[in-house]
Design a protein around this motif. Structure first.
Motif, PDB file in Angstrom:
ATOM      1  N   ARG A 202       0.958   6.954  -6.524  1.00 46.97           N
ATOM      2  CA  ARG A 202      -0.178   7.853  -6.734  1.00 46.97           C
ATOM      3  C   ARG A 202       0.222   9.321  -6.530  1.00 46.97           C
ATOM      4  O   ARG A 202      -0.228  10.206  -7.256  1.00 46.97           O
ATOM      5  CB  ARG A 202      -1.336   7.481  -5.809  1.00 46.97           C
ATOM      6  N   ASP A 203       1.088   9.567  -5.576  1.00 43.57           N
ATOM      7  CA  ASP A 203       1.564  10.938  -5.364  1.00 43.57           C
ATOM      8  C   ASP A 203       2.367  11.443  -6.561  1.00 43.57           C
ATOM      9  O   ASP A 203       2.322  12.636  -6.886  1.00 43.57           O
ATOM     10  CB  ASP A 203       2.433  11.006  -4.105  1.00 43.57           C
TER      11      ASP A 203
ATOM     12  N   GLY B 132       0.855   4.170  -2.732  1.00 43.49           N
ATOM     13  CA  GLY B 132       0.675   5.559  -2.335  1.00 43.49           C
ATOM     14  C   GLY B 132       1.741   6.463  -2.917  1.00 43.49           C
ATOM     15  O   GLY B 132       1.440   7.586  -3.376  1.00 43.49           O
ATOM     16  N   ARG B 133       2.986   6.009  -2.909  1.00 44.24           N
ATOM     17  CA  ARG B 133       4.060   6.808  -3.510  1.00 44.24           C
ATOM     18  C   ARG B 133       3.835   6.995  -4.999  1.00 44.24           C
ATOM     19  O   ARG B 133       4.053   8.088  -5.543  1.00 44.24           O
ATOM     20  CB  ARG B 133       5.410   6.142  -3.240  1.00 44.24           C
TER      21      ARG B 133
ATOM     22  N   ARG C  42       0.832  -1.212   0.000  1.00 44.82           N
ATOM     23  CA  ARG C  42       0.000   0.000   0.000  1.00 44.82           C
ATOM     24  C   ARG C  42       0.864   1.259   0.000  1.00 44.82           C
ATOM     25  O   ARG C  42       0.526   2.259  -0.648  1.00 44.82           O
ATOM     26  CB  ARG C  42      -0.936  -0.008   1.214  1.00 44.82           C
TER      27      ARG C  42
END
Length: 480
Positions: A30-31, A27-28, A23
């Motif tokens: 997506r950023d 998340g990285r 996850r």
């Protein structure tokens, strides 16, 4: 000494990363995705081509990894890299022309609207790669997804984790300011975690059984899935074929990379007019090809695959087939020491129905090429295939129920950047490579923009009886 990625030790490279780590990687990604998308097709393409140059400069490292992790001989590693570089370059150069916004006709009813369509990235794509081609196959998804504007989290096979880490490391060298390619390592548990980590699409390459589990894991979140699964590809030899060329193609298609190719040739159907000549020639030629140290192909990457190869050979022989080259004695872990050619194999044998994924060729007699195509199509798989014929080869190819076909060659379609790659039936769905591969990683977005008020107001509650009457007459006249 085998190359090890400099940014991570071998123990970490082989770690099973759990849901929390997965996850975090998503998340990285997506950023980082919005800035990557904002670059546009041209700038992303330039960075992808820079990545290719870095990989080419550091090619000795990846060849060493492919030899140590996947057991490839140098020649097979170089062939894999050539195809991977071709597809990376094609995606980098063609994403703009394929995916950019274009105007479409609005039609007479909506001529007051300007209509456009373009393909927008999903966001974050999870790619689960295989062990047989751990550079070329994942890059068929990774490079096209990146070119389309997505960020990617790659889970390489647990058998080739260092290769996946090397891909991420070279990308970071080429594009240090945009961490849009992340890697998580581990077995099926890590893959399952990736499916449930909130990615916007999953691209999987592997067996039909594992593909079904990936599909089930993505179903609760309705995450779209691309599945490139196994094959049981057939080569059909017509009565007017160049027999010697067909034999060479069958052996290359069936034994390159130790037969560990999803689109490799596993079945050969030969028209009876040239069957004996084909069998005589392959019986002479096949023993000249060797597997093992210093041979033409390397070891089996996964030891358990040797059990499948042995079982298929034993089952065929028990059903009355003949081993005209090699046999059970050819299976000497961790190698299959040379091609195994089985003749007169019943169509219900495991070696005909199931994917062998080893250097084993079934050679069966058929009445003519049409019967050969019919038997080829009787498989539950539908990935690739090949046809050898001096006349009518393209017609026969079009009759094969597969995603790709080579005429008078084998596996040629794998290295053509513009061609889509994917199958039917148990071979999966969706496409990598080519324009279809780019569109696979982008969602079409349709936009209409009103240019002026329509002379006939219909799509509004301000319409009157006169508008409706005129509209009805128009419909009757035009046949809407």
């Amino acid at each position: 000494m085998p190359y090890a990625p400099s940014t991570v030790n071998q123990e970490q490279s082989r770690a099973n990363e759990g849901p929390e780590a997965v996850r975090a990687a998503v998340g990285r990604a997506r950023d980082a995705a919005p800035a990557w998308d904002a670059l546009g097709h041209r700038e992303r393409g330039a960075r992808l081509l820079r990545w290719r140059r870095v990989m080419a400069r550091r090619m000795d490292e990846i060849v060493a990894l492919l030899e140590s992790e996947a057991g490839k001989v140098r020649a097979d590693a170089l062939v894999e890299l050539a195809a991977a570089f071709e597809h990376l370059g094609w995606a980098a150069r063609h994403a703009g022309p394929v995916l950019r916004r274009r105007t479409v006709r609005s039609g007479p009813l909506m001529f007051h609207q300007r209509s456009t369509v373009e393909y927008r990235p999903y966001g974050v794509v999870g790619v689960i790669g295989p062990w047989n081609y751990p550079v070329h196959t994942p890059l068929g998804s990774v490079s096209y997804a990146l070119a389309a504007g997505n960020a990617v989290v790659l889970k390489p096979s647990e058998h080739t984790p260092g290769t996946g880490r090397w891909l991420a490391e070279t990308f970071a060298e080429a594009v240090p300011d945009m961490p849009v390619l992340g890697v998580v390592t581990g077995d099926g548990g890590t893959g399952a975690a990736l499916c449930g980590a909130g990615v916007d699409k999953v691209a999987f390459t592997g067996s039909p059984g594992t593909g079904a589990r990936v599909l089930a894991a993505c179903a609760p979140s309705l995450t779209p899935v691309l599945l490139e699964l196994g094959g049981k590809d057939a080569l059909v030899v017509a009565g007017d074929a160049d027999v010697e060329a067909a034999v060479e193609a069958a052996l290359w298609g069936g034994c390159a990379n130790a037969g560990q190719s999803c689109a490799g040739i596993e079945r050969v159907y030969v028209a009876e007019g040239v069957y004996e000549r084909f069998l005589d020639r392959i019986t002479l030629r096949a023993p000249e090809i060797t597997g093992g140290p210093g041979g033409d192909y390397g070891r089996m990457t996964v030891p358990a695959q040797l059990d499948v190869v042995r079982r298929h050979i034993d089952d065929a022989l028990a059903r009355g087939a003949r081993a005209v080259v090699g046999g059970p004695g050819s299976v000497v872990p961790p190698y299959v020491t040379g091609p195994v050619v089985l003749a007169d194999v019943p169509e219900d044998a495991d070696a005909v129905r199931e994917e062998t994924f080893g250097p084993v060729l079934v050679v069966n007699r058929v009445r003519d090429a049409e019967e050969g195509v019919a038997r080829a199509n009787a498989s539950a798989y539908g990935l690739g295939g090949a046809v050898f014929a001096r006349r009518g080869g393209v017609r026969l190819a079009r009759e094969m129920r597969t995603g790709m076909v080579s005429v008078n060659d084998a596996l040629a379609f794998t290295a053509v950047g513009a061609l889509p790659f994917g199958g039917r039936g148990r071979s999966g769905f969706g496409r990598i490579h080519g324009a279809d591969g780019l569109r696979e990683f982008a969602a079409p977005q349709a936009v209409t923009r009103r240019r002026f008020a329509p002379p006939l107001a219909i799509q509004t509650f301000a319409r009157g009886p006169r508008d409706l009457a005129r509209f009805e007459r128009l419909l009757r006249r035009r046949g809407y």
